[in-house]
Design an enzyme around this catalytic site. Structure first.
Site, mmCIF file in Angstrom:
data_model
loop_
_atom_site.group_PDB
_atom_site.id
_atom_site.type_symbol
_atom_site.label_atom_id
_atom_site.label_comp_id
_atom_site.label_asym_id
_atom_site.label_seq_id
_atom_site.Cartn_x
_atom_site.Cartn_y
_atom_site.Cartn_z
ATOM 1 N N LYS A 148 21.322 9.427 47.925
ATOM 2 C CA LYS A 148 22.583 9.628 47.669
ATOM 3 C C LYS A 148 23.057 10.785 46.798
ATOM 4 O O LYS A 148 23.801 11.677 47.078
ATOM 5 C CB LYS A 148 22.940 8.254 46.666
ATOM 6 C CG LYS A 148 24.193 8.312 45.812
ATOM 7 C CD LYS A 148 24.451 7.290 44.979
ATOM 8 C CE LYS A 148 25.797 7.117 44.169
ATOM 9 N NZ LYS A 148 25.582 8.154 43.053
ATOM 10 N N ASN A 149 22.076 11.201 45.672
ATOM 11 C CA ASN A 149 22.322 12.288 44.787
ATOM 12 C C ASN A 149 22.100 13.604 45.358
ATOM 13 O O ASN A 149 22.025 14.530 44.845
ATOM 14 C CB ASN A 149 21.617 11.906 43.561
ATOM 15 C CG ASN A 149 22.222 10.854 42.944
ATOM 16 O OD1 ASN A 149 23.357 10.548 42.735
ATOM 17 N ND2 ASN A 149 21.208 10.053 42.011
ATOM 18 N N ARG A 189 32.667 9.478 40.729
ATOM 19 C CA ARG A 189 32.375 10.553 39.758
ATOM 20 C C ARG A 189 31.918 11.667 40.335
ATOM 21 O O ARG A 189 32.173 12.741 39.960
ATOM 22 C CB ARG A 189 31.144 9.805 38.769
ATOM 23 C CG ARG A 189 30.873 10.895 37.795
ATOM 24 C CD ARG A 189 31.814 11.141 36.678
ATOM 25 N NE ARG A 189 31.255 12.401 35.885
ATOM 26 C CZ ARG A 189 32.045 12.781 34.824
ATOM 27 N NH1 ARG A 189 33.193 12.039 34.503
ATOM 28 N NH2 ARG A 189 31.720 13.783 33.981
ATOM 29 N N CYS A 217 31.234 4.910 38.141
ATOM 30 C CA CYS A 217 30.547 3.797 37.368
ATOM 31 C C CYS A 217 30.884 4.140 35.851
ATOM 32 O O CYS A 217 30.549 5.148 35.511
ATOM 33 C CB CYS A 217 29.036 3.610 37.416
ATOM 34 S SG CYS A 217 28.628 3.054 39.217
ATOM 35 N N ARG A 233 30.194 11.043 29.892
ATOM 36 C CA ARG A 233 29.984 12.183 30.717
ATOM 37 C C ARG A 233 30.929 13.111 30.985
ATOM 38 O O ARG A 233 31.811 13.373 31.920
ATOM 39 C CB ARG A 233 29.689 11.543 32.271
ATOM 40 C CG ARG A 233 28.846 10.483 32.431
ATOM 41 C CD ARG A 233 28.222 10.022 33.684
ATOM 42 N NE ARG A 233 29.167 9.281 34.565
ATOM 43 C CZ ARG A 233 28.784 8.680 35.509
ATOM 44 N NH1 ARG A 233 27.589 8.959 36.066
ATOM 45 N NH2 ARG A 233 29.455 8.139 36.304
ATOM 46 N N PRO A 234 31.416 13.887 29.693
ATOM 47 C CA PRO A 234 32.503 14.996 29.791
ATOM 48 C C PRO A 234 32.086 15.921 30.708
ATOM 49 O O PRO A 234 30.897 16.320 31.197
ATOM 50 C CB PRO A 234 32.231 15.473 28.359
ATOM 51 C CG PRO A 234 31.094 15.283 27.969
ATOM 52 C CD PRO A 234 30.525 13.690 28.751
ATOM 53 N N ILE A 235 33.122 16.768 31.206
ATOM 54 C CA ILE A 235 33.034 17.919 32.270
ATOM 55 C C ILE A 235 33.143 19.156 31.510
ATOM 56 O O ILE A 235 33.467 20.234 32.291
ATOM 57 C CB ILE A 235 34.053 17.777 33.441
ATOM 58 C CG1 ILE A 235 35.351 18.005 32.872
ATOM 59 C CG2 ILE A 235 33.844 16.322 34.171
ATOM 60 C CD1 ILE A 235 36.411 17.874 34.081
ATOM 61 N N ASP A 236 33.169 19.064 30.214
ATOM 62 C CA ASP A 236 33.263 20.522 29.505
ATOM 63 C C ASP A 236 32.126 21.408 29.792
ATOM 64 O O ASP A 236 32.516 22.771 29.986
ATOM 65 C CB ASP A 236 33.161 20.168 27.921
ATOM 66 C CG ASP A 236 34.262 19.365 27.483
ATOM 67 O OD1 ASP A 236 35.113 18.982 28.259
ATOM 68 O OD2 ASP A 236 34.533 19.177 26.096
ATOM 69 N N ASP A 249 18.691 6.282 35.830
ATOM 70 C CA ASP A 249 18.937 5.404 36.899
ATOM 71 C C ASP A 249 18.066 4.333 37.337
ATOM 72 O O ASP A 249 18.315 3.255 38.076
ATOM 73 C CB ASP A 249 19.227 6.342 38.332
ATOM 74 C CG ASP A 249 20.331 7.134 38.270
ATOM 75 O OD1 ASP A 249 21.347 6.891 37.452
ATOM 76 O OD2 ASP A 249 20.772 7.699 39.336
ATOM 77 N N ARG A 273 27.747 1.230 46.547
ATOM 78 C CA ARG A 273 27.879 2.515 46.327
ATOM 79 C C ARG A 273 26.772 3.570 46.452
ATOM 80 O O ARG A 273 26.786 4.562 46.818
ATOM 81 C CB ARG A 273 28.698 2.850 44.646
ATOM 82 C CG ARG A 273 29.971 2.440 44.284
ATOM 83 C CD ARG A 273 30.371 2.827 43.300
ATOM 84 N NE ARG A 273 30.269 4.297 43.067
ATOM 85 C CZ ARG A 273 29.626 4.878 42.225
ATOM 86 N NH1 ARG A 273 29.078 4.103 41.408
ATOM 87 N NH2 ARG A 273 29.428 6.356 42.172
#
Length: 431
Positions: A26-27, A96, A120, A125-128, A309, A401
């Site tokens: 998946k990843n 995500r 999820c 999990r900021p995107i900065d 995970d 998912r």
């Protein structure tokens, strides 16, 4: 993609035996599909898992103007007629991983726009970090209330320093830099095997990238990428989940195509618990006879550490192991949502901030529990294998998912598990 019964029913108390194959990762598949936007032509992926997140990604690519097709584990994306550079909000909310499309759109179109990503609920999990990396390459970032737009202002190769080895930020930087003239260095890059798989896929498309798997990735920009065919790596998390099922229920199982070299911390934990683990070129065999021991202390960390995970599936295993196991969750701050559900099955778990203390009990008991995120849902299935009676796991949409067909894979190992889908959905997968 409505499911008739949004649940799995697990019949516990049966030892496992047999072999099964691990799905594509998946990843790895998701970022490679995002990378297909960089190619003004057709990208073909084989070994691509047929999971909800992949289908959402393909829906996004189609909405952007790509022609997509999926048959079995083969996916084709033709991005030659890309018409849009904005990801619709309703699709962003589904996954995500859609954040990585920002760098891919910037790299192909010179601009990209997204809204807040979903997926999820396991932490902030900021995107900065993603945005700061993109800005380092000369992009202008405009942030609204629920929207981010990036466009090249003065695009230039640069040295990008990541303060934390974020997988997503590493991927977004790679996408943004592959077509920039000059050399870009990513320092503090994530080292996950999926980053190496992305590098190899990009190189198959004509990019010049090296260093993946280390903390420094070098990208020598090229004028354009070209069509390619690429085989997605096996899913190390799905493989470890199947091994955890064998450890939980006991027995003798073999997971074909699983790569032990990418799962060292997990395999070490299985061995500490008393499992026999054999890692070969064609897969991994796990045997468990007798009662499990405590795993001691498990500390989640970025690769090559113990993967976050796998924290929830391992917690499910140690619920019925002798002694006390301590699990420190160092990656996400909200990844113990499965704990109250495990307690419903008779587990003895206490949580203090980011530390869970698990005292093994003689036996879990079946019951009704609910999944709130992907890996926590897998953990509830694993706990159900060791429990007496039937465990009903609702919230199946989260599990699907990331797991292509967990019922099929576990059934191959002797598990009795039920979870019917509507015929219309099965037909849709083959369309």
């Amino acid at each position: 993609m409505e499911i008739l019964n949004d649940e799995y029913r697990v019949f516990g108390g049966h030892r496992l035996s047999g072999e099964t194959s691990v799905q594509g990762a998946k990843n790895a598949a998701l970022p490679i599909l995002a990378a297909s936007l960089l190619v003004p032509g057709v990208t073909v992926l084989t070994g691509c898992p047929d999971i909800v997140d992949v289908r959402v990604m393909l829906e996004i690519l189609a909405e952007l103007g790509c022609e997509v097709s999926q048959y079995g584990d083969t996916v084709a994306v033709d991005a030659s007629q890309l018409t849009k550079s904005e990801v619709p909000e309703y699709l962003m909310r589904e996954m995500r991983s859609s954040i990585m499309l920002l760098g891919a759109l910037l790299g192909r179109c010179g601009e990209g726009a997204i809204s807040a990503p979903g997926g999820c609920a396991i932490g902030l999990r900021p995107i900065d970090m993603h945005l700061a990396a993109i800005e380092s390459l000369g992009a202008e970032v405009i942030q609204g209330k629920n929207r981010v737009t990036c466009r090249w202002r003065k695009a230039a190769a640069a040295e990008v320093i990541l303060p934390y080895p974020s997988v997503g930020a590493t991927e977004n930087t790679m996408f943004s830099a592959v077509r920039l003239p000059g050399t870009t260095l990513i320092r503090g890059a994530a080292k996950e095997p999926e980053i190496l798989d992305l590098q190899q896929a990009l190189c198959a498309m004509g990019a010049r990238v090296q260093g993946a798997g280390s903390s420094v990735i070098r990208i020598d920009g090229v004028a354009a990428l070209h069509p390619a065919c690429y085989q997605v790596m096996p899913d190390r998390i799905a493989a470890a989940t199947l091994l955890a099922a064998g450890a939980s229920a006991g027995g003798d199982i073999f997971v074909k195509c699983a790569r032990g070299c990418e799962m060292a911390p997990a395999l070490s934990a299985f061995r500490r618990m008393g499992c026999e683990v054999s890692d070969g070129a064609d897969g991994i065999r796990l045997r468990r006879h007798g009662r499990l021991h405590s795993a001691g202390i498990i500390e989640t960390a970025p690769y090559p550490g113990f993967p976050t995970d796998m924290q929830a599936p391992f917690m499910a295993v140690v619920c019925s192991a002798d002694g006390v196991t301590t699990i420190n969750e160092n990656v996400f701050e909200n990844r113990f949502r499965h704990v109250p559900e495990l307690i419903k099955l008779g587990a003895d778990i206490t949580v203090s901030e980011r530390t869970a203390t698990v005292t093994g009990v003689p036996k879990l008991r079946g019951g009704a529990v609910e999944a709130f995120e992907l890996r926590g849902g897998a953990a509830l299935i694993i706990a159900g294998l060791a429990a007496e009676g039937v465990t009903t796991v609702s919230g199946r949409k989260y599990i699907d998912r990331g797991y292509e067909n967990i019922a099929r894979d576990l059934t191959a190992l002797g598990v009795k598990i039920e979870g019917a889908k509507k015929e219309s959905e099965e037909e849709g997968r083959q369309a």
